[in-house]
Design a protein around this motif. Structure first.
Motif, PDB file in Angstrom:
ATOM      1  N   ALA A 180       0.874  -1.175   0.000  1.00 18.49           N
ATOM      2  CA  ALA A 180       0.000   0.000   0.000  1.00 18.49           C
ATOM      3  C   ALA A 180       0.907   1.218   0.000  1.00 18.49           C
ATOM      4  O   ALA A 180       1.833   1.303   0.810  1.00 18.49           O
ATOM      5  CB  ALA A 180      -0.905   0.005   1.220  1.00 18.49           C
ATOM      6  N   THR A 181       0.682   2.154  -0.912  1.00 26.71           N
ATOM      7  CA  THR A 181       1.506   3.352  -1.012  1.00 26.71           C
ATOM      8  C   THR A 181       0.866   4.483  -0.223  1.00 26.71           C
ATOM      9  O   THR A 181      -0.316   4.787  -0.405  1.00 26.71           O
ATOM     10  CB  THR A 181       1.674   3.761  -2.486  1.00 26.71           C
ATOM     11  N   VAL A 182       1.642   5.098   0.678  1.00 21.75           N
ATOM     12  CA  VAL A 182       1.130   6.160   1.546  1.00 21.75           C
ATOM     13  C   VAL A 182       2.103   7.331   1.521  1.00 21.75           C
ATOM     14  O   VAL A 182       3.254   7.201   1.114  1.00 21.75           O
ATOM     15  CB  VAL A 182       0.938   5.653   2.995  1.00 21.75           C
ATOM     16  N   LYS A 183       1.639   8.487   1.976  1.00 21.27           N
ATOM     17  CA  LYS A 183       2.472   9.686   1.967  1.00 21.27           C
ATOM     18  C   LYS A 183       3.423   9.715   3.165  1.00 21.27           C
ATOM     19  O   LYS A 183       3.197   9.049   4.185  1.00 21.27           O
ATOM     20  CB  LYS A 183       1.597  10.943   1.952  1.00 21.27           C
ATOM     21  N   ASP A 184       4.468  10.514   3.010  1.00 17.78           N
ATOM     22  CA  ASP A 184       5.498  10.654   4.038  1.00 17.78           C
ATOM     23  C   ASP A 184       5.039  11.659   5.082  1.00 17.78           C
ATOM     24  O   ASP A 184       5.397  12.838   5.058  1.00 17.78           O
ATOM     25  CB  ASP A 184       6.810  11.109   3.367  1.00 17.78           C
ATOM     26  N   VAL A 185       4.213  11.186   6.026  1.00 20.37           N
ATOM     27  CA  VAL A 185       3.734  12.010   7.136  1.00 20.37           C
ATOM     28  C   VAL A 185       4.065  11.288   8.440  1.00 20.37           C
ATOM     29  O   VAL A 185       4.358  10.089   8.436  1.00 20.37           O
ATOM     30  CB  VAL A 185       2.208  12.261   7.043  1.00 20.37           C
ATOM     31  N   THR A 186       4.002  11.989   9.544  1.00 23.53           N
ATOM     32  CA  THR A 186       4.332  11.409  10.841  1.00 23.53           C
ATOM     33  C   THR A 186       3.504  10.146  11.103  1.00 23.53           C
ATOM     34  O   THR A 186       2.275  10.193  11.038  1.00 23.53           O
ATOM     35  CB  THR A 186       4.088  12.425  11.971  1.00 23.53           C
ATOM     36  N   GLY A 187       4.178   9.043  11.389  1.00 22.16           N
ATOM     37  CA  GLY A 187       3.485   7.793  11.670  1.00 22.16           C
ATOM     38  C   GLY A 187       3.056   7.023  10.449  1.00 22.16           C
ATOM     39  O   GLY A 187       2.535   5.907  10.574  1.00 22.16           O
ATOM     40  N   PHE A 188       3.223   7.643   9.247  1.00 30.49           N
ATOM     41  CA  PHE A 188       2.741   7.027   8.009  1.00 30.49           C
ATOM     42  C   PHE A 188       1.274   6.630   8.210  1.00 30.49           C
ATOM     43  O   PHE A 188       0.485   7.438   8.690  1.00 30.49           O
ATOM     44  CB  PHE A 188       3.636   5.857   7.604  1.00 30.49           C
ATOM     45  N   VAL A 189       0.872   5.406   7.871  1.00 28.83           N
ATOM     46  CA  VAL A 189      -0.524   4.999   8.088  1.00 28.83           C
ATOM     47  C   VAL A 189      -0.613   3.860   9.092  1.00 28.83           C
ATOM     48  O   VAL A 189      -1.407   3.892  10.033  1.00 28.83           O
ATOM     49  CB  VAL A 189      -1.199   4.588   6.761  1.00 28.83           C
ATOM     50  N   LEU A 190       0.220   2.850   8.920  1.00 31.93           N
ATOM     51  CA  LEU A 190       0.147   1.666   9.775  1.00 31.93           C
ATOM     52  C   LEU A 190       0.217   2.039  11.253  1.00 31.93           C
ATOM     53  O   LEU A 190      -0.670   1.691  12.043  1.00 31.93           O
ATOM     54  CB  LEU A 190       1.294   0.719   9.399  1.00 31.93           C
ATOM     55  N   ASN A 191       1.267   2.767  11.636  1.00 27.49           N
ATOM     56  CA  ASN A 191       1.431   3.095  13.049  1.00 27.49           C
ATOM     57  C   ASN A 191       0.460   4.166  13.516  1.00 27.49           C
ATOM     58  O   ASN A 191       0.078   4.191  14.693  1.00 27.49           O
ATOM     59  CB  ASN A 191       2.873   3.507  13.333  1.00 27.49           C
ATOM     60  N   ARG A 192       0.058   5.049  12.620  1.00 32.01           N
ATOM     61  CA  ARG A 192      -0.946   6.046  13.011  1.00 32.01           C
ATOM     62  C   ARG A 192      -2.232   5.358  13.445  1.00 32.01           C
ATOM     63  O   ARG A 192      -2.841   5.708  14.463  1.00 32.01           O
ATOM     64  CB  ARG A 192      -1.198   6.996  11.848  1.00 32.01           C
TER      65      ARG A 192
END
Length: 317
Positions: A180-192
């Motif tokens: 799954a492609t996600v943006k470079d933000v704090t926590g990404f998606v999985l850990n958020r």
């Protein structure tokens, strides 16, 4: 993957597991660490671990032979990456260590080699600062334990080329994993998402509403029971987005700020897009597919319960 040359830098628990995944898929994989001795020691650990996994029925019968054929311990980072088309960095989550390692990797690797970091927390753009040709750099985040968790987060920074993203997804896909492609933000998606659940669970226990054991029981036997088959948007579509909006209003009577109705949800409800019952929602599942979806859901849940009964309870106590 039999024609691919890959390097994994960082041969510990996560790096070693990623190396196993790639080597078992057929790639030739170099394993590197801070010294040749550590890389060799972890190489031998991975073979022993493979034998144990084969005996337990977790790896195919020929797994250890495949690892002996495809996996090797390099004397240093430079030797490992010199001919690799893809390099996975999996050193400790310390910015200084990652910067030093990525600097060595990018200096010794082919200029067109793709470099992925297994970081779970550090900004990909920040890591890219030390990488030569940063357009070939991105996050490729495997989960623990890497051999057995099927999902991988792919995280480009703003300067990552689309060709790099597609190549990384292709390589990971060849191992049988899902990306799954996600943006470079704090926590990404999985850990958020993971930490949002833990945060709410911790507050429930702190407030004396339920014990940690009872919270875990509810999560794994109710909404968590659905998650191997459906993500949160599919679950919401099947439940009805109008139902979700109503439940948010109920939650707001006790937690007005914490459970404010998401704007994206309210917009769907206001537009009459209520999920599977209207044929449009977050995933736009056609209404005529509802019966098949319900049948699949019921079959999946019964199969999951049978699997849990077959495995027995987890040895937590």
């Amino acid at each position: 993957m039999s024609t691919r040359n890959i390097a994994v830098v960082g041969s510990g628990y996560m790096g070693g597991g990623i190396a196993q995944v790639l080597a078992l898929a057929g790639a030739r994989v170099a394993l590197a660490d801070v010294s040749a001795e550590i890389a060799q020691g972890n190489y031998e650990r991975l073979l022993k671990e493979s034998d144990e996994f084969v005996a337990a029925g977790l790896f195919p019968a020929n797994a250890t032979d495949l690892l002996k054929e495809n996996l090797w311990a390099a004397k240093d980072i430079e030797e490992a990456v010199s001919g690799a088309e893809y390099i996975e960095e999996a050193v400790p989550e310390v910015l200084e260590i990652k910067h030093a390692t990525l600097g060595r990797i990018s200096a010794a690797a082919r200029p067109d080699a793709i470099i992925g970091s297994n970081t779970s927390t550090i900004s990909i753009a920040k890591l890219a600062e030390v990488v030569e040709n940063p357009e070939r750099f991105l996050g490729v985040h495997f989960s623990n334990p890497a051999p057995f968790i099927p999902g991988v987060e792919v995280i480009p920074h703003e300067g990552t080329s689309e060709a790099t993203v597609q190549a990384a997804r292709t390589i990971v896909g060849e191992t049988g994993k899902e990306t799954a492609t996600v943006k470079d933000v704090t926590g990404f998606v999985l850990n958020r998402l993971q930490y949002a659940l833990f945060h709410e669970a911790a507050q429930v226990v702190e407030e004396g509403i339920a014990s940690a054991e009872d919270v875990d029981t509810l999560v794994r036997t109710t909404f968590g029971f659905r998650l191997p088959f459906f993500g949160p948007f599919a679950i919401a579509d099947m439940a009805g987005l109008d139902v979700y909006a109503f439940c948010y209003k109920s939650l707001q009577t006790g937690f007005p700020e914490r459970f404010a109705t998401p704007k994206i949800l309210q917009e769907k409800v206001d537009a009459g897009q209520l999920g599977t019952k209207t044929g449009s929602g977050f995933l736009d599942v056609p209404a005529d597919r509802t019966a098949a979806l319900v049948a699949y859901r019921n079959k999946a849940y019964v199969a999951m319960q049978k699997l849990i009964e077959e495995l027995g309870p987890a040895p937590l106590s």
